[in-house]
Design a protein around this motif. Structure first.
Motif, PDB file in Angstrom:
ATOM      1  N   CYS A   1      39.775  31.339  30.798  1.00 49.70           N
ATOM      2  CA  CYS A   1      39.097  30.349  31.643  1.00 49.70           C
ATOM      3  C   CYS A   1      38.591  30.991  32.933  1.00 49.70           C
TER       4      CYS A   1
ATOM      5  N   HIS B   1      45.188  26.485  36.867  1.00 51.09           N
ATOM      6  CA  HIS B   1      45.025  26.932  35.481  1.00 51.09           C
ATOM      7  C   HIS B   1      44.214  28.225  35.426  1.00 51.09           C
TER       8      HIS B   1
ATOM      9  N   CYS C   1      43.137  24.420  28.108  1.00 48.70           N
ATOM     10  CA  CYS C   1      41.863  25.130  28.301  1.00 48.70           C
ATOM     11  C   CYS C   1      40.660  24.213  28.070  1.00 48.70           C
TER      12      CYS C   1
ATOM     13  N   CYS D   1      45.092  31.665  33.564  1.00 47.24           N
ATOM     14  CA  CYS D   1      44.485  31.852  32.236  1.00 47.24           C
ATOM     15  C   CYS D   1      43.273  32.769  32.334  1.00 47.24           C
TER      16      CYS D   1
HETATM   17 ZN   LIG Z   1      42.433  28.389  29.921  1.00 42.28          ZN
END
Ligand SMILES: [Zn+2]
Lengths: 180, 278
Positions: B36, B29, B3, B33
């Motif tokens: 994020c 990502h 992250c 996630c």
């Molecule tokens: Zn992340």
């Protein structure tokens, strides 16, 4: 006839063709007015500062050297100084232009005419950032200047600018989405 | 990528400034996630808003004030040139374009023509020195020729009361081209010289009148005008003109200017010099 570059025009001004400055005024005054406006949230002051800036361009035209960078970075450097002097003169807290005690309603009052709720809120939140952060966001985002250009204006490295932008945006995001 | 790495590269990712492979990694990502992803979405809102916020506009007063400031700077430069040329000022106030041997009034006219922002003034062009700005001059010359054909005396007399200063400059300058202007035109020019609120219009009127300064009534009115002018550049040009013409009636008003406490030092110096020539 191809348009003359900013630098060529400024050289003409430097040589004494003062009236050529009108062309540069046409090209830059709105952007520079907005630069001051996002920093001060004060329309009358921003017009005065823009006027003051062009007065300095005339006064200090002999100091313009095209070999030392673009006209744009030269005039933005001067704009920063004009704003800095304004802060001193107004005796406002150095780190913060608007009074920290100013409520959101008071700031909103200064932004009458803003039809987009989103822009209004952004302006309110921006006014709460420390002046350094506000300035880096105005230059890089509102004004759309490249990091290299800001690096020449502020005389610090591109890497340092990137870090400053990142931190300022993080801070802006926290404040902006805090109560929504 | 973790992250922290993703967030460090987030702005460049959102700006589209990353190379495709790096961008693809971040996208992967973000898709996986939620934290994020939220950061990316919120930052995108802010970046877009800042980029598109172009509502704020200065009022028209900003341009007007800029034009006024530029005019007054040009007037000061013109005066510095005149004083320097007359050997009154020790040093030029600032580096200005050298104006060779043009007539004094021509120099003022050159200042006016620049101020007027492309408005054609015949007088300035004929006597304007080569400033290297030949394209501009050529353009103005074309405009003047056009103007000469179009403008009649009565147009000049109606234009002289126009709201726009550049139109009034055009009108009073046009008079300079008339071979034999009648009294109505002369009166209109003096009215501009003595009462127009814009100093550049007054200067242009003075320049036009200077062409007819060998006529006795014109000369007398110029002498009277000297007594009422307070603008330094007008005073200097008038003094120079009357001194050049060896007009002894000007001695009294010039002396008045010298003893007047409000007179600028540079003007007093010009007046002293003019007095010596008389
Ligand atoms: Zn992340």
């Amino acid at each position: 006839m191809p348009e003359l570059s900013d630098e060529k025009i400024m050289l003409l001004v430097k040589e004494g063709h003062l009236s050529e400055l009108t062309v540069l005024f046409d090209r830059y005054h709105v952007a520079l007015y907005r630069f001051f406006f996002h920093l001060t949230v004060d329309r009358a002051a921003s017009e005065d500062l823009t006027q003051n800036l062009f007065y300095r361009v005339i006064r200090y035209r002999q100091s313009y050297e095209p070999s030392q960078g673009s006209f744009r970075s030269w005039i933005y450097r001067m704009a920063r100084n004009v704003h800095f002097d304004f802060c001193k003169q107004e005796q406002k807290t150095p780190g913060r232009l608007t009074d920290p005690a100013e409520t959101e309603d008071q700031i909103a009052d200064r932004l009458t005419g803003y039809t987009e709720e989103q822009y209004l809120r952004l302006e309110e939140v921006l006014a709460r950032l420390p002046v350094e952060q506000r300035e880096i966001l105005v230059l890089s985002r509102y004004q759309g200047l490249k990091y290299e250009e800001i690096s020449r204006i502020k005389d610090i490295s591109v890497a340092a600018i990137k870090v400053q932008v990142y931190r300022a945006l993080k801070q802006l995001r926290t404040l902006y989405f805090k109560q929504q | 990528m973790n992250c922290k790495e993703v967030q460090a590269a987030m702005i460049e990712y959102l700006d589209g400034a990353l190379h495709p492979p790096a961008a693809a990694q971040i996208k992967a990502h973000i898709d996986a996630c939620s934290e994020c992803r939220r950061e990316a979405e919120e930052l995108q809102v802010l970046l877009t808003a800042m980029k598109n916020n172009n509502q704020e506009m200065p009022s028209p007063a900003l341009r007007e004030n800029f034009n006024t400031m530029l005019q007054s700077e040009l007037n000061m430069e013109a005066m510095a040139n005149i004083l320097q040329d007359r050997g009154i000022a020790e040093k030029p106030r600032a580096r200005v374009v050298p104006l060779s041997k043009a007539a004094i009034a021509g120099r003022v006219a050159a200042a006016i023509i620049l101020v007027a922002g492309g408005v054609a003034i015949g007088m300035a062009i004929r006597s304007a020195p080569d400033t290297g700005n030949t394209a501009e001059i050529a353009k103005l010359r074309t405009e003047v020729n056009k103007m000469e054909k179009e403008m009649k005396e009565k147009d000049m007399l109606s234009l002289i009361d126009d709201e726009s200063a550049s139109q009034r400059i055009k009108a009073v300058s046009y008079a300079e081209q008339m071979a034999n202007p009648d009294q109505q035109v002369i009166d209109a020019l003096f009215n501009s010289l003595n009462h127009d609120k814009n100093v550049n219009v007054r200067l242009a009127a003075l320049y036009s009148l200077s062409r007819f300064a060998d006529r006795r009534p014109v000369r007398d009115s110029l002498v009277s005008s000297l007594g009422i002018q307070t603008e330094p550049i007008i005073q200097v040009v008038l003094i120079n003109l009357l001194a050049e013409k060896r007009e002894t009636k000007a001695i009294a008003p010039i002396k008045e200017i010298i003893i007047n406490k409000k007179t600028l030092k540079e003007v007093k110096d010009a007046a002293q010099k003019g007095l010596k020539e008389l």
